[in-house]
Enzyme design. Structure first.
Site, PDB file in Angstrom:
ATOM      1  CG  ASP A 152      -2.038   1.149   1.382  1.00  0.00           C
ATOM      2  OD1 ASP A 152      -1.693   2.115   0.435  1.00  0.00           O
ATOM      3  OD2 ASP A 152      -2.913   0.916   2.098  1.00  0.00           O
ATOM      4  NE  ARG A 193       0.862   0.729   6.378  1.00  0.00           N
ATOM      5  CZ  ARG A 193       1.730   0.026   6.689  1.00  0.00           C
ATOM      6  NH1 ARG A 193       2.544  -0.369   5.831  1.00  0.00           N
ATOM      7  NH2 ARG A 193       2.130  -0.599   7.815  1.00  0.00           N
ATOM      8  N   GLY A 202       3.552  -1.542  17.547  1.00  0.00           N
ATOM      9  CA  GLY A 202       3.068  -2.362  16.676  1.00  0.00           C
ATOM     10  C   GLY A 202       4.042  -2.273  15.651  1.00  0.00           C
ATOM     11  CG  ASP A 241       4.164  -6.627  16.556  1.00  0.00           C
ATOM     12  OD1 ASP A 241       4.019  -5.543  15.670  1.00  0.00           O
ATOM     13  OD2 ASP A 241       3.420  -7.156  16.809  1.00  0.00           O
ATOM     14  CD  GLU A 274      -1.909  -1.882  26.156  1.00  0.00           C
ATOM     15  OE1 GLU A 274      -2.735  -1.359  25.359  1.00  0.00           O
ATOM     16  OE2 GLU A 274      -1.264  -3.052  25.643  1.00  0.00           O
ATOM     17  CD  GLU A 327      -1.015   1.136   9.510  1.00  0.00           C
ATOM     18  OE1 GLU A 327      -2.221   1.309  10.355  1.00  0.00           O
ATOM     19  OE2 GLU A 327      -0.990   0.124   8.897  1.00  0.00           O
ATOM     20  CD  GLU A 344      -6.739  -4.227  13.097  1.00  0.00           C
ATOM     21  OE1 GLU A 344      -5.654  -4.342  13.739  1.00  0.00           O
ATOM     22  OE2 GLU A 344      -7.078  -4.661  11.894  1.00  0.00           O
ATOM     23  CB  SER A 354      -2.123   0.248  22.372  1.00  0.00           C
ATOM     24  OG  SER A 354      -2.773  -1.330  22.534  1.00  0.00           O
ATOM     25  CG  HIS A 356      -4.051  -1.778   3.784  1.00  0.00           C
ATOM     26  ND1 HIS A 356      -3.432  -0.615   3.989  1.00  0.00           N
ATOM     27  CD2 HIS A 356      -4.450  -2.350   5.015  1.00  0.00           C
ATOM     28  CE1 HIS A 356      -3.279  -0.609   5.340  1.00  0.00           C
ATOM     29  NE2 HIS A 356      -3.885  -1.751   5.948  1.00  0.00           N
TER      30      HIS A 356
END
Length: 534
Positions: free
Chosen positions: A243, A246, A270, A291, A320, A334, A343, A348, A482
Protein backbone atom coordinates in the site's frame (compact mmCIF):
# COMPACT_ATOMS: atom_id res chain seq x y z
CA UNK A 1 -39.17 6.25 3.37
CA UNK A 2 -41.32 3.94 5.49
CA UNK A 3 -40.54 1.12 7.86
CA UNK A 4 -40.47 -2.33 6.35
CA UNK A 5 -40.30 -5.92 7.45
CA UNK A 6 -36.67 -5.97 6.36
CA UNK A 7 -35.63 -3.63 9.13
CA UNK A 8 -32.85 -5.38 10.96
CA UNK A 9 -33.16 -6.74 14.50
CA UNK A 10 -31.12 -5.09 17.24
CA UNK A 11 -27.64 -6.33 17.89
CA UNK A 12 -26.74 -8.22 21.03
CA UNK A 13 -25.14 -6.08 23.71
CA UNK A 14 -22.95 -8.45 25.65
CA UNK A 15 -20.37 -7.61 28.24
CA UNK A 16 -17.72 -9.99 29.46
CA UNK A 17 -16.48 -9.54 33.01
CA UNK A 18 -13.09 -7.93 32.94
CA UNK A 19 -10.08 -9.84 34.26
CA UNK A 20 -6.86 -7.97 33.67
CA UNK A 21 -3.58 -9.81 34.05
CA UNK A 22 -0.42 -7.99 35.00
CA UNK A 23 2.62 -9.54 33.39
CA UNK A 24 6.37 -9.38 33.54
CA UNK A 25 8.32 -7.70 30.78
CA UNK A 26 11.22 -8.66 28.59
CA UNK A 27 13.32 -6.76 26.09
CA UNK A 28 15.26 -8.32 23.25
CA UNK A 29 18.23 -6.58 21.62
CA UNK A 30 18.16 -6.94 17.85
CA UNK A 31 21.71 -8.23 17.75
CA UNK A 32 21.05 -10.94 20.33
CA UNK A 33 19.42 -13.51 18.03
CA UNK A 34 19.72 -14.44 14.41
CA UNK A 35 16.73 -16.79 14.62
CA UNK A 36 13.77 -16.95 16.97
CA UNK A 37 15.04 -18.24 20.32
CA UNK A 38 14.01 -21.64 21.55
CA UNK A 39 12.83 -20.21 24.81
CA UNK A 40 9.78 -18.00 25.09
CA UNK A 41 10.92 -14.35 24.92
CA UNK A 42 7.41 -12.97 25.12
CA UNK A 43 6.97 -10.03 27.42
CA UNK A 44 3.83 -11.66 28.73
CA UNK A 45 4.09 -14.32 31.40
CA UNK A 46 0.94 -16.28 32.14
CA UNK A 47 0.64 -18.48 35.19
CA UNK A 48 -0.16 -22.01 34.18
CA UNK A 49 -3.69 -23.29 34.59
CA UNK A 50 -2.47 -26.03 36.83
CA UNK A 51 -0.83 -23.69 39.34
CA UNK A 52 -3.89 -21.45 39.27
CA UNK A 53 -6.18 -24.37 39.86
CA UNK A 54 -3.91 -25.79 42.57
CA UNK A 55 -4.07 -22.48 44.42
CA UNK A 56 -7.86 -22.47 44.48
CA UNK A 57 -8.23 -26.20 45.07
CA UNK A 58 -5.86 -25.90 48.01
CA UNK A 59 -8.23 -23.38 49.52
CA UNK A 60 -11.11 -25.80 49.08
CA UNK A 61 -9.13 -28.70 50.53
CA UNK A 62 -8.25 -26.68 53.60
CA UNK A 63 -11.96 -26.51 54.31
CA UNK A 64 -12.15 -22.77 53.93
CA UNK A 65 -15.82 -21.76 53.76
CA UNK A 66 -17.16 -19.21 51.29
CA UNK A 67 -17.77 -15.93 53.00
CA UNK A 68 -21.26 -14.41 52.74
CA UNK A 69 -24.61 -15.98 52.05
CA UNK A 70 -27.20 -16.07 49.32
CA UNK A 71 -30.14 -14.15 50.76
CA UNK A 72 -33.48 -13.89 48.99
CA UNK A 73 -34.37 -10.58 47.36
CA UNK A 74 -37.94 -10.69 48.69
CA UNK A 75 -37.78 -12.44 52.09
CA UNK A 76 -35.30 -13.45 54.77
CA UNK A 77 -34.68 -16.92 53.36
CA UNK A 78 -31.03 -17.88 52.94
CA UNK A 79 -29.47 -20.52 50.70
CA UNK A 80 -25.94 -21.86 50.53
CA UNK A 81 -25.39 -20.85 46.90
CA UNK A 82 -26.83 -18.63 44.19
CA UNK A 83 -28.36 -21.38 42.09
CA UNK A 84 -30.33 -22.73 45.06
CA UNK A 85 -31.51 -19.20 45.77
CA UNK A 86 -32.71 -18.75 42.18
CA UNK A 87 -34.81 -21.89 42.59
CA UNK A 88 -36.21 -20.59 45.90
CA UNK A 89 -37.28 -17.26 44.37
CA UNK A 90 -38.95 -19.08 41.49
CA UNK A 91 -40.79 -21.53 43.76
CA UNK A 92 -41.70 -19.21 46.64
CA UNK A 93 -42.22 -15.88 44.92
CA UNK A 94 -42.90 -16.79 41.30
CA UNK A 95 -40.00 -14.57 40.26
CA UNK A 96 -37.59 -15.89 37.62
CA UNK A 97 -34.48 -13.73 38.03
CA UNK A 98 -32.75 -15.42 35.10
CA UNK A 99 -35.66 -14.67 32.78
CA UNK A 100 -35.88 -11.10 34.07
CA UNK A 101 -32.18 -10.50 33.38
CA UNK A 102 -32.46 -12.03 29.90
CA UNK A 103 -35.55 -10.03 28.98
CA UNK A 104 -33.98 -6.79 30.20
CA UNK A 105 -30.69 -7.55 28.42
CA UNK A 106 -28.67 -6.76 31.53
CA UNK A 107 -24.90 -7.02 31.52
CA UNK A 108 -22.92 -7.88 34.64
CA UNK A 109 -22.74 -4.34 36.01
CA UNK A 110 -26.43 -3.65 35.34
CA UNK A 111 -27.28 -6.92 37.12
CA UNK A 112 -25.26 -5.84 40.16
CA UNK A 113 -27.11 -2.52 40.20
CA UNK A 114 -30.44 -4.38 39.98
CA UNK A 115 -29.69 -6.63 42.97
CA UNK A 116 -28.59 -3.70 45.13
CA UNK A 117 -31.60 -1.63 44.03
CA UNK A 118 -34.04 -4.38 45.00
CA UNK A 119 -32.35 -4.89 48.36
CA UNK A 120 -32.41 -1.14 49.05
CA UNK A 121 -35.95 -0.29 47.89
CA UNK A 122 -37.64 -3.65 48.56
CA UNK A 123 -40.18 -3.77 45.71
CA UNK A 124 -42.40 -6.85 45.49
CA UNK A 125 -41.85 -9.27 42.60
CA UNK A 126 -45.10 -8.03 41.06
CA UNK A 127 -43.96 -4.40 41.27
CA UNK A 128 -40.55 -5.22 39.85
CA UNK A 129 -41.75 -7.01 36.73
CA UNK A 130 -44.08 -4.17 35.69
CA UNK A 131 -41.49 -1.39 35.94
CA UNK A 132 -41.40 0.51 32.65
CA UNK A 133 -37.97 2.04 33.11
CA UNK A 134 -34.70 1.09 34.83
CA UNK A 135 -34.59 2.94 38.17
CA UNK A 136 -31.72 0.72 39.31
CA UNK A 137 -29.42 2.16 36.61
CA UNK A 138 -27.65 4.58 38.92
CA UNK A 139 -24.00 4.52 39.97
CA UNK A 140 -25.05 4.61 43.63
CA UNK A 141 -26.49 1.10 43.26
CA UNK A 142 -22.99 -0.31 42.70
CA UNK A 143 -22.45 -0.20 46.46
CA UNK A 144 -23.45 -3.55 48.01
CA UNK A 145 -26.40 -3.39 50.41
CA UNK A 146 -25.48 -6.70 52.02
CA UNK A 147 -21.93 -7.49 52.99
CA UNK A 148 -20.46 -10.49 51.13
CA UNK A 149 -23.61 -10.85 49.03
CA UNK A 150 -23.11 -14.04 47.02
CA UNK A 151 -25.92 -13.08 44.66
CA UNK A 152 -23.72 -10.26 43.36
CA UNK A 153 -21.20 -12.86 42.25
CA UNK A 154 -23.67 -14.78 40.12
CA UNK A 155 -22.33 -14.69 36.54
CA UNK A 156 -25.07 -13.52 34.17
CA UNK A 157 -22.72 -13.56 31.18
CA UNK A 158 -24.25 -15.52 28.33
CA UNK A 159 -27.58 -16.18 30.04
CA UNK A 160 -29.69 -15.44 26.90
CA UNK A 161 -27.99 -18.33 25.12
CA UNK A 162 -27.83 -20.64 28.13
CA UNK A 163 -31.33 -20.36 29.58
CA UNK A 164 -31.97 -24.09 29.64
CA UNK A 165 -28.52 -24.82 31.00
CA UNK A 166 -28.98 -22.40 33.89
CA UNK A 167 -32.41 -23.82 34.74
CA UNK A 168 -30.93 -27.30 34.84
CA UNK A 169 -28.08 -26.10 37.05
CA UNK A 170 -30.61 -24.68 39.52
CA UNK A 171 -31.66 -28.20 40.40
CA UNK A 172 -28.13 -29.36 41.12
CA UNK A 173 -26.17 -28.89 44.31
CA UNK A 174 -22.52 -27.94 44.46
CA UNK A 175 -21.82 -31.02 46.62
CA UNK A 176 -22.26 -33.13 43.51
CA UNK A 177 -19.86 -31.10 41.41
CA UNK A 178 -16.48 -32.47 40.47
CA UNK A 179 -13.24 -30.80 41.50
CA UNK A 180 -12.86 -29.49 37.97
CA UNK A 181 -16.37 -28.00 38.01
CA UNK A 182 -15.77 -26.38 41.38
CA UNK A 183 -12.56 -24.88 40.10
CA UNK A 184 -14.34 -23.36 37.10
CA UNK A 185 -17.04 -21.95 39.39
CA UNK A 186 -14.49 -20.34 41.70
CA UNK A 187 -12.45 -18.89 38.83
CA UNK A 188 -15.57 -17.56 37.11
CA UNK A 189 -16.79 -15.92 40.32
CA UNK A 190 -13.37 -14.40 40.82
CA UNK A 191 -13.71 -12.75 37.39
CA UNK A 192 -17.13 -11.40 38.31
CA UNK A 193 -15.73 -10.06 41.58
CA UNK A 194 -12.89 -8.39 39.69
CA UNK A 195 -15.46 -6.67 37.51
CA UNK A 196 -17.33 -5.49 40.59
CA UNK A 197 -14.13 -4.21 42.19
CA UNK A 198 -13.24 -2.25 39.07
CA UNK A 199 -16.70 -0.72 38.96
CA UNK A 200 -16.48 0.13 42.65
CA UNK A 201 -13.05 1.71 42.13
CA UNK A 202 -14.53 3.76 39.33
CA UNK A 203 -17.24 4.96 41.70
CA UNK A 204 -14.72 5.68 44.43
CA UNK A 205 -12.72 7.82 42.02
CA UNK A 206 -15.78 9.97 41.50
CA UNK A 207 -16.36 8.80 37.94
CA UNK A 208 -19.75 7.94 36.54
CA UNK A 209 -20.12 4.27 35.76
CA UNK A 210 -21.30 5.22 32.29
CA UNK A 211 -17.93 6.89 31.74
CA UNK A 212 -16.00 3.72 32.48
CA UNK A 213 -15.12 1.69 29.43
CA UNK A 214 -13.36 -1.54 28.81
CA UNK A 215 -10.30 -1.19 26.56
CA UNK A 216 -7.94 -3.66 24.89
CA UNK A 217 -5.68 -3.41 27.96
CA UNK A 218 -8.42 -5.18 29.94
CA UNK A 219 -8.44 -8.21 27.65
CA UNK A 220 -6.91 -11.45 28.81
CA UNK A 221 -3.95 -12.65 26.68
CA UNK A 222 -5.93 -15.64 25.46
CA UNK A 223 -8.69 -13.35 24.21
CA UNK A 224 -6.21 -11.58 21.92
CA UNK A 225 -4.25 -14.63 20.83
CA UNK A 226 -6.04 -14.87 17.48
CA UNK A 227 -5.67 -11.14 16.87
CA UNK A 228 -1.91 -11.11 17.36
CA UNK A 229 -1.43 -14.40 15.53
CA UNK A 230 -3.08 -12.88 12.45
CA UNK A 231 -0.13 -10.48 12.24
CA UNK A 232 2.42 -13.30 12.34
CA UNK A 233 1.81 -14.22 8.69
CA UNK A 234 3.69 -12.49 5.91
CA UNK A 235 0.66 -11.96 3.65
CA UNK A 236 -0.89 -9.22 5.79
CA UNK A 237 2.44 -7.39 5.91
CA UNK A 238 2.85 -7.77 2.17
CA UNK A 239 -0.56 -6.16 1.74
CA UNK A 240 0.30 -3.24 4.02
CA UNK A 241 3.78 -2.67 2.59
CA UNK A 242 2.38 -2.82 -0.93
CA UNK A 243 0.00 0.00 0.00
CA UNK A 244 2.11 2.87 -1.32
CA UNK A 245 -0.28 5.58 -0.12
CA UNK A 246 0.01 4.31 3.42
CA UNK A 247 3.71 3.53 3.52
CA UNK A 248 4.86 6.61 1.62
CA UNK A 249 2.79 8.87 3.87
CA UNK A 250 4.69 7.58 6.89
CA UNK A 251 7.99 7.74 5.04
CA UNK A 252 7.39 11.35 3.99
CA UNK A 253 6.26 12.35 7.49
CA UNK A 254 9.37 10.83 9.11
CA UNK A 255 12.08 11.61 6.53
CA UNK A 256 10.54 14.97 5.68
CA UNK A 257 10.89 16.06 9.32
CA UNK A 258 14.28 14.65 10.27
CA UNK A 259 15.08 17.73 12.35
CA UNK A 260 12.43 16.57 14.83
CA UNK A 261 13.85 13.04 15.12
CA UNK A 262 17.63 13.28 14.75
CA UNK A 263 19.26 12.26 18.01
CA UNK A 264 15.85 11.65 19.62
CA UNK A 265 14.16 8.53 21.01
CA UNK A 266 11.27 7.05 19.02
CA UNK A 267 8.79 4.37 20.11
CA UNK A 268 7.39 2.31 17.21
CA UNK A 269 4.18 0.76 18.53
CA UNK A 270 3.04 -2.36 16.69
CA UNK A 271 6.19 -2.39 14.59
CA UNK A 272 5.35 -5.42 12.43
CA UNK A 273 8.20 -5.90 9.95
CA UNK A 274 9.81 -2.74 11.30
CA UNK A 275 9.43 -0.45 8.28
CA UNK A 276 8.60 2.62 10.42
CA UNK A 277 11.53 1.82 12.70
CA UNK A 278 13.81 1.71 9.66
CA UNK A 279 12.54 5.10 8.47
CA UNK A 280 13.03 6.52 11.97
CA UNK A 281 16.54 5.12 12.31
CA UNK A 282 17.38 6.52 8.89
CA UNK A 283 16.22 9.91 10.19
CA UNK A 284 18.80 9.63 12.97
CA UNK A 285 16.61 8.44 15.84
CA UNK A 286 17.21 5.72 18.41
CA UNK A 287 14.21 3.40 18.18
CA UNK A 288 12.41 0.99 20.50
CA UNK A 289 10.15 -1.27 18.41
CA UNK A 290 7.32 -3.11 20.17
CA UNK A 291 5.12 -5.90 18.86
CA UNK A 292 3.29 -8.82 20.43
CA UNK A 293 3.27 -10.86 17.22
CA UNK A 294 6.00 -13.33 16.31
CA UNK A 295 6.70 -11.23 13.21
CA UNK A 296 9.03 -9.24 15.46
CA UNK A 297 11.65 -11.96 14.95
CA UNK A 298 11.65 -11.24 11.21
CA UNK A 299 11.85 -7.53 12.04
CA UNK A 300 15.07 -8.22 13.97
CA UNK A 301 16.56 -9.97 10.96
CA UNK A 302 15.45 -7.15 8.65
CA UNK A 303 17.11 -4.53 10.87
CA UNK A 304 20.33 -6.55 10.96
CA UNK A 305 20.24 -7.10 7.21
CA UNK A 306 20.02 -3.34 6.69
CA UNK A 307 22.74 -2.64 9.29
CA UNK A 308 20.38 -0.73 11.56
CA UNK A 309 20.42 -3.18 14.45
CA UNK A 310 22.55 -0.79 16.54
CA UNK A 311 19.84 1.88 16.34
CA UNK A 312 16.79 -0.32 16.95
CA UNK A 313 15.89 -2.26 20.10
CA UNK A 314 13.03 -4.75 19.85
CA UNK A 315 10.69 -5.55 22.74
CA UNK A 316 8.29 -8.44 22.26
CA UNK A 317 5.09 -8.20 24.22
CA UNK A 318 1.94 -6.24 24.76
CA UNK A 319 2.76 -2.59 25.34
CA UNK A 320 0.55 -2.38 28.42
CA UNK A 321 2.59 -5.18 30.03
CA UNK A 322 6.06 -3.92 29.18
CA UNK A 323 8.38 -1.94 31.43
CA UNK A 324 10.14 0.32 28.97
CA UNK A 325 13.37 1.89 30.26
CA UNK A 326 12.74 5.49 29.24
CA UNK A 327 10.29 8.00 27.82
CA UNK A 328 10.25 8.97 24.15
CA UNK A 329 10.30 12.16 22.11
CA UNK A 330 8.06 10.62 19.46
CA UNK A 331 5.61 7.73 19.21
CA UNK A 332 4.93 6.47 15.71
CA UNK A 333 2.29 3.84 15.01
CA UNK A 334 0.21 2.62 12.11
CA UNK A 335 -2.76 1.73 14.30
CA UNK A 336 -5.73 2.59 12.07
CA UNK A 337 -8.23 -0.15 11.22
CA UNK A 338 -11.23 -0.38 8.94
CA UNK A 339 -13.56 2.57 9.61
CA UNK A 340 -10.57 3.94 11.54
CA UNK A 341 -11.54 2.46 14.91
CA UNK A 342 -11.83 -1.27 14.14
CA UNK A 343 -9.25 -3.38 16.04
CA UNK A 344 -9.18 -0.89 18.93
CA UNK A 345 -5.43 -0.31 18.65
CA UNK A 346 -5.98 3.38 19.37
CA UNK A 347 -6.32 2.32 23.03
CA UNK A 348 -2.67 1.23 23.03
CA UNK A 349 -1.54 4.45 21.35
CA UNK A 350 -3.29 6.51 24.02
CA UNK A 351 -1.80 4.30 26.73
CA UNK A 352 1.66 4.83 25.22
CA UNK A 353 1.05 8.58 25.10
CA UNK A 354 0.06 8.70 28.76
CA UNK A 355 2.86 6.46 30.04
CA UNK A 356 5.79 6.74 27.62
CA UNK A 357 5.70 10.09 25.80
CA UNK A 358 7.90 12.89 27.11
CA UNK A 359 6.32 16.28 27.83
CA UNK A 360 6.27 18.17 24.55
CA UNK A 361 6.62 14.94 22.57
CA UNK A 362 4.83 14.23 19.29
CA UNK A 363 2.62 11.49 17.86
CA UNK A 364 2.65 10.31 14.26
CA UNK A 365 -0.09 10.68 13.14
CA UNK A 366 -1.44 13.21 15.61
CA UNK A 367 -4.95 13.70 14.24
CA UNK A 368 -7.55 11.59 12.41
CA UNK A 369 -10.96 12.39 10.96
CA UNK A 370 -13.81 10.03 10.11
CA UNK A 371 -16.23 10.65 7.22
CA UNK A 372 -19.48 9.32 5.75
CA UNK A 373 -21.12 9.63 2.33
CA UNK A 374 -23.89 8.01 0.29
CA UNK A 375 -23.21 5.65 -2.62
CA UNK A 376 -25.05 4.16 -5.57
CA UNK A 377 -23.67 0.73 -6.47
CA UNK A 378 -26.55 -1.35 -7.75
CA UNK A 379 -24.25 -4.03 -9.14
CA UNK A 380 -22.60 -4.76 -5.77
CA UNK A 381 -25.94 -4.47 -3.96
CA UNK A 382 -27.46 -7.06 -6.29
CA UNK A 383 -24.47 -9.38 -5.92
CA UNK A 384 -24.34 -9.21 -2.13
CA UNK A 385 -27.87 -8.37 -0.94
CA UNK A 386 -30.56 -8.98 -3.56
CA UNK A 387 -28.92 -12.33 -4.37
CA UNK A 388 -30.69 -13.92 -1.40
CA UNK A 389 -34.16 -13.12 -2.75
CA UNK A 390 -33.91 -15.84 -5.39
CA UNK A 391 -31.39 -18.63 -4.90
CA UNK A 392 -32.23 -21.25 -7.52
CA UNK A 393 -35.88 -20.40 -7.11
CA UNK A 394 -35.85 -20.26 -3.29
CA UNK A 395 -36.04 -17.22 -0.98
CA UNK A 396 -33.37 -16.94 1.72
CA UNK A 397 -34.40 -13.64 3.24
CA UNK A 398 -33.08 -14.57 6.69
CA UNK A 399 -29.55 -14.66 5.25
CA UNK A 400 -30.17 -11.37 3.46
CA UNK A 401 -30.82 -9.69 6.80
CA UNK A 402 -27.64 -11.14 8.27
CA UNK A 403 -25.55 -10.06 5.28
CA UNK A 404 -26.91 -6.50 5.45
CA UNK A 405 -26.04 -6.34 9.14
CA UNK A 406 -22.35 -7.00 8.45
CA UNK A 407 -20.48 -3.97 7.13
CA UNK A 408 -18.50 -4.70 3.96
CA UNK A 409 -15.01 -3.56 3.02
CA UNK A 410 -14.52 -2.66 -0.63
CA UNK A 411 -13.23 0.04 -2.94
CA UNK A 412 -15.97 2.51 -3.86
CA UNK A 413 -15.49 3.72 -7.40
CA UNK A 414 -15.63 7.46 -7.90
CA UNK A 415 -18.61 7.05 -10.23
CA UNK A 416 -20.56 5.42 -7.37
CA UNK A 417 -20.29 8.41 -5.05
CA UNK A 418 -23.84 9.80 -4.87
CA UNK A 419 -23.68 12.47 -2.16
CA UNK A 420 -21.39 14.95 -0.51
CA UNK A 421 -19.34 13.76 2.44
CA UNK A 422 -19.84 14.66 6.10
CA UNK A 423 -17.22 14.54 8.83
CA UNK A 424 -18.71 12.57 11.70
CA UNK A 425 -15.75 12.59 14.10
CA UNK A 426 -12.28 14.02 14.62
CA UNK A 427 -9.70 12.73 17.08
CA UNK A 428 -6.84 14.85 18.40
CA UNK A 429 -4.58 12.05 19.59
CA UNK A 430 -2.75 14.36 21.97
CA UNK A 431 -5.90 14.81 24.06
CA UNK A 432 -8.27 11.96 23.07
CA UNK A 433 -9.45 9.36 25.58
CA UNK A 434 -10.58 5.76 24.94
CA UNK A 435 -14.16 6.82 25.70
CA UNK A 436 -14.03 9.14 22.68
CA UNK A 437 -14.11 6.10 20.42
CA UNK A 438 -17.82 5.80 21.22
CA UNK A 439 -19.87 8.70 19.91
CA UNK A 440 -23.14 9.77 18.34
CA UNK A 441 -23.70 12.68 16.00
CA UNK A 442 -26.07 13.96 13.32
CA UNK A 443 -24.97 14.11 9.70
CA UNK A 444 -26.21 15.88 6.61
CA UNK A 445 -25.48 14.77 3.05
CA UNK A 446 -26.53 16.41 -0.22
CA UNK A 447 -27.33 14.30 -3.27
CA UNK A 448 -25.10 15.28 -6.21
CA UNK A 449 -27.49 13.76 -8.76
CA UNK A 450 -30.62 11.69 -9.11
CA UNK A 451 -30.00 8.07 -8.21
CA UNK A 452 -30.70 4.95 -6.20
CA UNK A 453 -28.83 5.09 -2.94
CA UNK A 454 -27.65 1.61 -1.98
CA UNK A 455 -25.76 2.44 1.21
CA UNK A 456 -23.33 4.59 3.11
CA UNK A 457 -19.54 4.46 2.87
CA UNK A 458 -17.21 5.38 5.72
CA UNK A 459 -13.54 6.33 5.47
CA UNK A 460 -10.87 8.25 7.36
CA UNK A 461 -8.00 10.66 6.84
CA UNK A 462 -4.87 10.57 9.04
CA UNK A 463 -2.96 13.81 9.52
CA UNK A 464 0.68 14.48 10.41
CA UNK A 465 0.61 18.13 11.49
CA UNK A 466 4.35 18.70 11.31
CA UNK A 467 6.63 21.43 9.88
CA UNK A 468 6.42 19.41 6.68
CA UNK A 469 2.77 18.26 6.95
CA UNK A 470 1.47 15.04 5.44
CA UNK A 471 -2.06 13.69 5.03
CA UNK A 472 -2.95 10.02 4.52
CA UNK A 473 -6.36 9.90 2.76
CA UNK A 474 -8.49 6.76 2.36
CA UNK A 475 -11.62 8.19 0.72
CA UNK A 476 -13.16 7.04 -2.59
CA UNK A 477 -11.83 10.09 -4.40
CA UNK A 478 -8.23 9.21 -3.49
CA UNK A 479 -5.90 6.44 -4.60
CA UNK A 480 -7.23 3.19 -3.06
CA UNK A 481 -5.50 1.88 0.06
CA UNK A 482 -5.63 -1.51 1.78
CA UNK A 483 -8.25 0.01 4.12
CA UNK A 484 -10.56 0.57 1.10
CA UNK A 485 -13.89 1.95 2.39
CA UNK A 486 -16.34 0.50 4.90
CA UNK A 487 -19.76 0.07 3.31
CA UNK A 488 -23.05 -0.06 5.18
CA UNK A 489 -25.59 -1.41 2.68
CA UNK A 490 -29.27 -0.53 2.89
CA UNK A 491 -31.72 -3.46 2.75
CA UNK A 492 -33.29 -1.85 -0.33
CA UNK A 493 -32.06 0.95 -2.61
CA UNK A 494 -33.69 4.31 -1.92
CA UNK A 495 -34.44 6.94 -4.57
CA UNK A 496 -32.87 10.37 -4.10
CA UNK A 497 -32.99 13.47 -6.26
CA UNK A 498 -30.26 15.97 -7.05
CA UNK A 499 -29.94 18.57 -4.33
CA UNK A 500 -31.94 16.52 -1.82
CA UNK A 501 -30.74 16.90 1.76
CA UNK A 502 -30.23 13.54 3.48
CA UNK A 503 -30.26 14.19 7.21
CA UNK A 504 -29.57 11.37 9.65
CA UNK A 505 -27.82 10.27 12.79
CA UNK A 506 -24.96 7.84 13.36
CA UNK A 507 -23.90 6.13 16.56
CA UNK A 508 -20.63 4.21 16.93
CA UNK A 509 -19.93 2.03 19.94
CA UNK A 510 -17.67 -0.88 20.75
CA UNK A 511 -18.99 -4.37 21.27
CA UNK A 512 -19.03 -5.13 24.94
CA UNK A 513 -17.56 -8.61 24.66
CA UNK A 514 -15.28 -8.01 21.67
CA UNK A 515 -13.99 -4.47 22.19
CA UNK A 516 -11.93 -4.57 19.01
CA UNK A 517 -15.18 -4.72 17.01
CA UNK A 518 -17.72 -1.96 16.43
CA UNK A 519 -21.48 -1.61 16.44
CA UNK A 520 -22.70 1.14 14.12
CA UNK A 521 -26.28 2.42 14.11
CA UNK A 522 -27.46 4.71 11.31
CA UNK A 523 -30.84 6.41 11.41
CA UNK A 524 -32.14 7.97 8.22
CA UNK A 525 -35.71 9.15 7.79
CA UNK A 526 -37.92 6.85 9.82
CA UNK A 527 -35.64 3.83 9.56
CA UNK A 528 -32.81 2.65 11.79
CA UNK A 529 -30.14 0.28 10.53
CA UNK A 530 -27.69 -1.60 12.74
CA UNK A 531 -24.33 -2.90 11.55
CA UNK A 532 -21.28 -4.78 12.82
CA UNK A 533 -17.72 -3.93 11.84
CA UNK A 534 -15.76 -7.04 12.75
Amino acid sequence: MSKSDDEMPPLEDDLTPVHQLTSASAQVRCAAHSTPPATNTSAIHIDSESSDEDEWLEMEEEGEEEKGCATCLFCEAMEKNSTALLAHMLDSHGFDLVQFVCNAGLDQVAYIKLVNYVRATKPSPEELVVLKDTPWDEATHLTPVLKDDLLLMFDVEGLPGRQNEVEEDMGRSCEGASREELTRIVLRQREVLQRLLQAAACLADGKKQEGWQRTVADRRPEEDEGYFNSYAHFDIHHEMLSDRVRTEAYRDAILGNTELLKGKRVLDLGCGTGILSLFSAKAGATVTAVDMSDVIYQAMEIARENKMDKAITFSKGRLEDLELPTKYHCIVSEWMGYFLLFEGMLDSVLYARDHHLMPGGILMPNRCSLHLLGIEDLESHKKLITFWDDVYGFRMSCLRREVVKEASTDVVKGACVLTSAAQIAEFNLMTAQPSDTEFSCPFSLTAKRDGQMTGFAGYFDAHFDLPCPVTLPTGPNSTPTHWKQTIFYLPHPQSVTKGELLAGHISVRRKRREVRSLEVTITWGDQTFKYLVE
